[in-house]
Motif scaffolding. Structure first.
Motif, mmCIF file in Angstrom:
data_model
loop_
_atom_site.group_PDB
_atom_site.id
_atom_site.type_symbol
_atom_site.label_atom_id
_atom_site.label_comp_id
_atom_site.label_asym_id
_atom_site.label_seq_id
_atom_site.Cartn_x
_atom_site.Cartn_y
_atom_site.Cartn_z
ATOM 1 N N ILE A 53 35.881 42.331 45.688
ATOM 2 C CA ILE A 53 34.829 42.291 44.677
ATOM 3 C C ILE A 53 35.413 41.723 43.391
ATOM 4 C CG2 ILE A 53 33.247 43.641 43.233
ATOM 5 C CD1 ILE A 53 33.090 45.700 45.470
ATOM 6 N N VAL A 54 34.673 40.825 42.751
ATOM 7 C CA VAL A 54 35.012 40.335 41.419
ATOM 8 C C VAL A 54 33.846 40.669 40.495
ATOM 9 C CG1 VAL A 54 35.391 38.297 39.979
ATOM 10 C CG2 VAL A 54 36.539 38.486 42.189
ATOM 11 N N ALA A 55 34.140 41.279 39.357
ATOM 12 C CA ALA A 55 33.115 41.651 38.377
ATOM 13 C C ALA A 55 33.433 41.024 37.024
ATOM 14 C CB ALA A 55 33.024 43.169 38.250
ATOM 15 N N PHE A 56 32.397 40.854 36.200
ATOM 16 C CA PHE A 56 32.571 40.286 34.857
ATOM 17 C C PHE A 56 31.937 41.228 33.848
ATOM 18 C CE2 PHE A 56 31.175 37.415 31.359
ATOM 19 C CZ PHE A 56 32.444 37.023 30.951
ATOM 20 N N ASP A 57 32.699 41.591 32.807
ATOM 21 C CA ASP A 57 32.233 42.582 31.832
ATOM 22 C C ASP A 57 31.771 41.980 30.509
ATOM 23 O OD1 ASP A 57 34.545 41.829 30.515
ATOM 24 O OD2 ASP A 57 35.534 43.780 30.666
ATOM 25 N N SER A 63 39.167 41.798 39.337
ATOM 26 C CA SER A 63 39.178 41.529 40.773
ATOM 27 C C SER A 63 39.900 42.638 41.523
ATOM 28 C CB SER A 63 39.878 40.185 41.057
ATOM 29 O OG SER A 63 39.974 39.947 42.439
ATOM 30 N N GLU A 64 39.294 43.066 42.620
ATOM 31 C CA GLU A 64 39.927 43.996 43.556
ATOM 32 C C GLU A 64 39.741 43.421 44.952
ATOM 33 O OE1 GLU A 64 41.599 46.913 43.148
ATOM 34 O OE2 GLU A 64 41.449 46.882 40.950
ATOM 35 N N ARG A 65 40.823 43.097 45.604
ATOM 36 C CA ARG A 65 40.771 42.549 46.959
ATOM 37 C C ARG A 65 41.686 43.389 47.832
ATOM 38 N NH1 ARG A 65 42.240 36.471 46.843
ATOM 39 N NH2 ARG A 65 43.963 37.237 45.578
ATOM 40 N N ARG A 66 41.145 43.845 48.945
ATOM 41 C CA ARG A 66 41.878 44.793 49.768
ATOM 42 C C ARG A 66 41.796 44.433 51.247
ATOM 43 N NH1 ARG A 66 42.430 49.638 46.868
ATOM 44 N NH2 ARG A 66 42.529 49.096 44.657
ATOM 45 N N MET A 67 42.827 44.809 51.978
ATOM 46 C CA MET A 67 42.813 44.704 53.430
ATOM 47 C C MET A 67 42.055 45.899 53.989
ATOM 48 S SD MET A 67 44.684 42.037 53.366
ATOM 49 C CE MET A 67 44.861 41.764 55.122
ATOM 50 N N ASN A 86 28.320 43.979 34.262
ATOM 51 C CA ASN A 86 26.965 44.023 34.803
ATOM 52 C C ASN A 86 26.671 42.898 35.784
ATOM 53 O OD1 ASN A 86 26.747 41.812 33.153
ATOM 54 N ND2 ASN A 86 25.107 42.645 31.861
ATOM 55 N N SER A 87 27.710 42.184 36.210
ATOM 56 C CA SER A 87 27.552 41.157 37.240
ATOM 57 C C SER A 87 28.757 41.204 38.166
ATOM 58 C CB SER A 87 27.422 39.761 36.625
ATOM 59 O OG SER A 87 26.255 39.675 35.821
#
Length: 490
Positions: A53-57, A63-67, A86-87
């Motif tokens: 997931i990538v979010a913009f504040d 960004s948080e990317r996980r296996m 909010n996106s």
């Protein structure tokens, strides 16, 4: 997403098809990351190796990317709290070849001249390697081995001023099947390939737009379905509202037939059609074409269940759960000895002896790829006392590989490409074997049959008629050694 370059071939000899990814995006909602995590959870069936997931504040991207699975990584509060804004956009993936590594997990993100840009992709670019070669030759430094990354470079290199124009410039260079969701510091963007091969839908929650691979991702969060993104359409959401662009010449929509056969969740609606109802219709049509004398219909769980219900109703033969699936087994399992390897199918499937013993049974599955699992299931039914085992498949024989985001074997590993129906029957050990016809698939979809001049769906796995150029494939066939060396270097 999805081609991977320069990685070793997957050692797992699975017998099923795998979709490549699910995508999700939301704009303007205070709980964007949490909603995205829920949406990805609903799309978990489209990819179980990794998620991100990538979010913009409003100031910066997170960004948080996980296996691993969505629920194992994005259900904890502390993870969601690291994704303010909010996106957000998200992605759940399978890899195409080789191991899944963290640098390949999407969404991918880059800082461009105009600001940050994150992108996630379901599909496959059939000229992705060709573009990658050109970009590397011109000095680009690739940070992943996925075809999705070329989009970042193409957008970055466009000389246009507006983001939409730069994005469209990039789309004009790529071929194949795609459903993109992207996020800039001002916009949520979505795009679907000119033939509409891969699905993408638009929804709304609390007045906020949502993009997702399937409607089931809208249902889980209580969002309203608005419409499908059209084939060849690019949509932009920002503080001024929504813009729709159609930069490509109009073409007939040709969605992937496998979304209905296998990939989409049964409770999704794809192209205005209930996937569950269509799969039941496949089974009913198959029964009309090839119902044997039998005592019981047994689905191969879980994907064969709706078609088996339709088959049983049409053939007026009882439907029973003759195979019980263990849902607590992971996708892979270490099988250290031949004896354990031969018993491996029983880790996921067990015979319900009370149902099959002494009976003439019809096994109903959604597809037959390599046939290795089918051999084990037929043998398991015989060991449980089945008197006859008839195998029915709710898709036509798969004779050609896919290059649009489905993980199919090469042609020499496809059972139907190497044997006729009788040869396949002998291979899997069934008393009889039959597939639904290609025209039967179309009739079950509400068509009069397949239009040979203008096929209504993308069905190349059955017909060998690919709807787009296969630039990378043709280059690989003509220069296999050169491309192999390039892939290793990259």
């Amino acid at each position: 997403m999805h081609q991977s370059y320069g990685l070793p071939e997957d050692i797992e000899d699975g017998d099923g098809l795998r979709e490549k990814c699910g995508v999700f995006g939301i704009y303007g909602h205070p709980d964007a990351a949490a909603i995205t995590a829920l949406g990805l959870h609903a799309l978990q069936h489209r990819g179980q190796e990794a998620a991100g997931i990538v979010a913009f504040d409003g100031k910066r991207f997170h960004s948080e990317r996980r296996m691993g699975l969505v629920g194992d990584n994005f259900s904890r509060r502390e993870v969601i709290e690291r994704l303010p804004g909010n996106s957000a956009i998200g992605h759940t993936r399978y890899s195409t070849t080789g191991e899944t590594i963290l640098r390949n997990v999407q969404p991918l993100f880059a800082e461009l001249n105009a600001g940050g840009f994150a992108i996630a992709h379901n599909g496959n670019l059939t000229n992705g390697l060709t573009i990658r070669r050109r970009l590397v030759r011109e000095g680009a430094m690739m940070q992943s081995t996925t075809d999705t990354e070329v989009m970042l470079h193409l957008v970055a290199r466009s000389s246009r001023n507006r983001f939409i124009d730069r994005f469209v410039d990039a789309l004009r260079e790529i071929e194949g099947a795609y459903a993109f969701v992207g996020l800039t510091n001002k916009k949520l963007v979505g795009a679907r390939d000119p033939l509409g091969i891969r699905p993408l839908v638009l929804g709304e929650l609390d007045g906020c737009p949502i993009l997702a691979s399937e409607t089931c991702a809208l249902d889980i969060i209580g969002a309203k379905y608005i419409r499908d993104i059209e084939n060849g359409e690019v949509v932009i959401f920002d503080e001024d509202g929504v813009q729709s662009h159609k930069p490509f010449p109009p073409q007939r929509v040709r969605p992937c037939i496998f979304e209905y056969i296998y990939f989409a969740r049964p409770d999704s609606v794809v192209g205005g059609r209930s996937v569950y109802d269509i799969r039941k219709a496949f089974g009913a049509q198959l029964a009309r074409e090839s119902a044997p004398d039998a005592d019981v219909i047994v689905p191969v769980p879980d994907s064969g269940v709706p078609a088996a219900i339709g088959f049983a109703q049409e053939a007026n033969i009882p439907y029973e759960l003759g195979i019980i699936r263990n849902h607590y087994v992971g996708r892979t399992f270490i099988e250290p000895t031949q004896q354990i390897r031969e018993l491996g199918v029983r880790l996921k499937h067990s015979a319900n002896r009370a149902v099959v013993n002494g009976k003439r049974i019809v096994l109903l599955d959604d597809s037959l790829v390599r046939g290795t699992t089918s051999v084990k299931i037929v043998r398991m039914m015989r060991d449980a006392g089945a008197r006859e085992v008839h195998f029915r498949v709710a898709s036509p024989p798969i004779t050609h590989p896919d290059y649009y985001g489905i993980d199919t074997p090469e042609r020499d590993k496809l059972l139907a490409a190497q044997h006729d129906v009788e040869g396949m029957r002998q291979f899997i050990g069934a008393d009889s074997l039959a597939f639904i016809s290609v025209d039967g698939i179309y009739k079950a979809m509400g068509e009069n049959g397949r239009n040979p001049l203008h096929p209504q769906f993308t069905d190349h796995c059955f017909t060998g008629e690919y709807p787009t150029p296969l630039t990378d494939r043709e280059a690989r066939d003509s220069q296999p050694r050169q491309l192999s060396l390039l892939a290793e270097a990259s």
